[in-house]
Design a protein around this motif. Sequence first.
Motif, short mmCIF file in Angstrom:
data_model
loop_
_atom_site.label_atom_id
_atom_site.label_comp_id
_atom_site.label_asym_id
_atom_site.label_seq_id
_atom_site.Cartn_x
_atom_site.Cartn_y
_atom_site.Cartn_z
N UNK A 86 1.08 -0.97 -0.18
CA UNK A 86 -0.17 -0.14 -0.20
C UNK A 86 1.02 0.80 -0.08
N UNK A 87 0.51 2.07 -0.91
CA UNK A 87 0.77 3.77 -0.79
C UNK A 87 -0.04 5.08 -0.20
N UNK A 88 0.81 5.32 0.55
CA UNK A 88 -0.19 6.53 1.13
C UNK A 88 0.64 7.65 0.82
N UNK A 89 -0.21 9.50 0.95
CA UNK A 89 1.14 10.30 -0.02
C UNK A 89 -0.10 11.24 1.42
N UNK A 90 1.46 12.49 1.64
CA UNK A 90 1.02 13.31 2.75
C UNK A 90 2.25 14.30 2.65
N UNK A 91 1.20 15.95 2.26
CA UNK A 91 1.12 17.12 1.17
C UNK A 91 1.49 18.05 2.79
N UNK A 92 1.44 17.26 3.89
CA UNK A 92 1.93 18.76 5.08
C UNK A 92 1.19 19.64 4.77
N UNK A 93 -0.03 19.64 4.39
CA UNK A 93 -1.55 21.11 4.51
C UNK A 93 -0.47 21.66 3.34
N UNK A 94 0.32 21.49 2.28
CA UNK A 94 1.21 22.20 1.39
C UNK A 94 0.68 22.61 0.09
N UNK A 95 -0.87 22.34 -0.52
CA UNK A 95 -2.03 22.26 -1.25
C UNK A 95 -3.10 23.37 -0.86
N UNK A 96 -3.60 23.90 -1.76
CA UNK A 96 -4.98 24.46 -1.93
C UNK A 96 -5.72 23.25 -2.33
N UNK A 97 -6.94 23.88 -2.71
CA UNK A 97 -7.88 22.74 -2.55
C UNK A 97 -8.36 22.30 -4.05
N UNK A 98 -8.41 22.72 -4.96
CA UNK A 98 -8.20 22.37 -6.58
C UNK A 98 -6.88 21.96 -6.69
N UNK A 99 -5.76 22.15 -6.35
CA UNK A 99 -4.35 21.34 -6.23
C UNK A 99 -4.85 19.67 -5.85
N UNK A 100 -5.70 19.87 -4.44
CA UNK A 100 -5.59 18.86 -3.80
C UNK A 100 -6.36 18.14 -4.46
N UNK A 101 -7.32 18.15 -5.30
CA UNK A 101 -8.50 17.78 -6.16
C UNK A 101 -7.98 17.18 -6.83
N UNK A 102 -6.49 17.77 -7.42
CA UNK A 102 -6.46 17.31 -9.30
C UNK A 102 -5.37 16.21 -8.54
N UNK A 103 -4.67 16.50 -7.33
CA UNK A 103 -3.86 15.39 -6.71
C UNK A 103 -3.91 13.97 -6.72
N UNK A 104 -5.68 14.32 -6.12
CA UNK A 104 -5.78 13.20 -5.44
C UNK A 104 -6.91 12.13 -6.43
N UNK A 105 -6.83 12.69 -7.86
CA UNK A 105 -7.56 12.42 -8.91
C UNK A 105 -6.92 11.19 -9.82
N UNK A 106 -5.00 12.66 -9.97
CA UNK A 106 -4.69 11.70 -10.81
C UNK A 106 -3.82 10.62 -9.99
N UNK A 107 -3.48 10.70 -8.79
CA UNK A 107 -2.74 10.14 -7.23
C UNK A 107 -3.75 8.43 -7.57
N UNK A 108 -4.89 8.44 -7.17
CA UNK A 108 -6.23 7.56 -7.12
C UNK A 108 -5.64 6.68 -8.44
N UNK A 109 -5.35 6.96 -9.26
CA UNK A 109 -5.27 6.24 -11.49
C UNK A 109 -4.13 5.08 -10.85
N UNK A 110 -3.02 5.70 -9.72
CA UNK A 110 -2.15 4.64 -9.44
C UNK A 110 -2.44 3.87 -8.28
N UNK A 111 -3.38 4.28 -7.82
CA UNK A 111 -3.85 3.42 -6.95
C UNK A 111 -3.53 3.41 -5.36
N UNK A 112 -3.30 5.31 -4.98
CA UNK A 112 -3.29 5.53 -3.38
C UNK A 112 -4.04 4.70 -1.99
N UNK A 113 -3.54 4.38 -1.22
CA UNK A 113 -4.40 4.21 0.24
C UNK A 113 -5.10 5.42 0.38
#
Length: 359
Positions: free
Chosen positions: A193-220
Amino acid sequence: MTKIKDLKIYKATSKTSRKISDATHDISDISFHILEIVTDKEIRGQGYLLSFHYSPNAIKGALEDLKHFILEREYHIYETVKLKKDYKAETEYFGNPGLQRWALAVLNIAMWDAWGHQLEQPIWKILGGSKIKIPVYGSGGWLSYSEQELLEEVKDYKKRGFKAVKIKVGSENIERDVQRIKKVREAVGRDIKIMIDANQGLEVPEAIKLSKLAAEIGIHWFEEPILHNDFSGYEIIRRKTNIALAMGEREYNCTALKELIRRNAIDLWQPDIIRIGGVEEWKKSASLAILNNIPVLPHYYKDYDVPLLTTISKPYGAESFDWIDQLIDNKMKIEDGYIYPGERNGWGFKFKKEHLEEI
């Protein structure tokens, strides 16, 4: 009964200390402050906090203020609740959250350690826990790592039997984050399993974009994509993506947890035992999370969290760094993706004297 006679304050630096960075911090030193209580029966108990290089004089001052408060009074080592109530009243003028709560939490942990030695029992047994194994994940993946360093770390975790790893995201370029996640997936395969941590470093639109891209790779799950107090932001991200959200390490009470539960905006609760105020507050927050079907996955302090996780229903897991392992006399057993509570008294470990600098 056994009373607190003296407190000693130490500093120690990890043997693996190196410069590291996440999305919001540049960390130059992996250091700790250790508080040791000594009783009138010469029983000792220790607690530590992860301090890095930040505000060393302020941390020392908070611990020294607490030391003076304790030594001017008489407290038994089991009076954790009474002491906490008294000191909160004493420190209210300048505010209880922040360093004053960190100091109090370290003392709370040291008192529990001493109480365990007094009773000659491990903490998990005193609190009614069971001898169970806890899922554990390997943490790191710092943004300052080169690609080679990143892949060496996650492959080492896999070699050591970990079944899950967490890496940092929140680069200035989201594509870099995506490429790093892909490289890690290639390196560890589909069974990890792979998890990711942004340490509060993103804004909402960026977080949504990264979430969708990361989900395709398989993020827990995705930890702290945005500021911890942007509750509406967490609600939006969770509604617009399919990724699980983890949060809680920066909280000093249950206020954020209550609000995120109300908004249906959290999937995993991550209490930090130092920030939240010690054993009793950790357990209070865990109970609230469990009552609302939110799994508990604490932040950083595995040597304290694992004994406490054995006391709750369906513990989700613990986070593992190796930072104090060479500084202590007994590290926990990790095997096949699980970590095991020990049988030694108290928290089950002490810092080795040769690594402690009294301050």
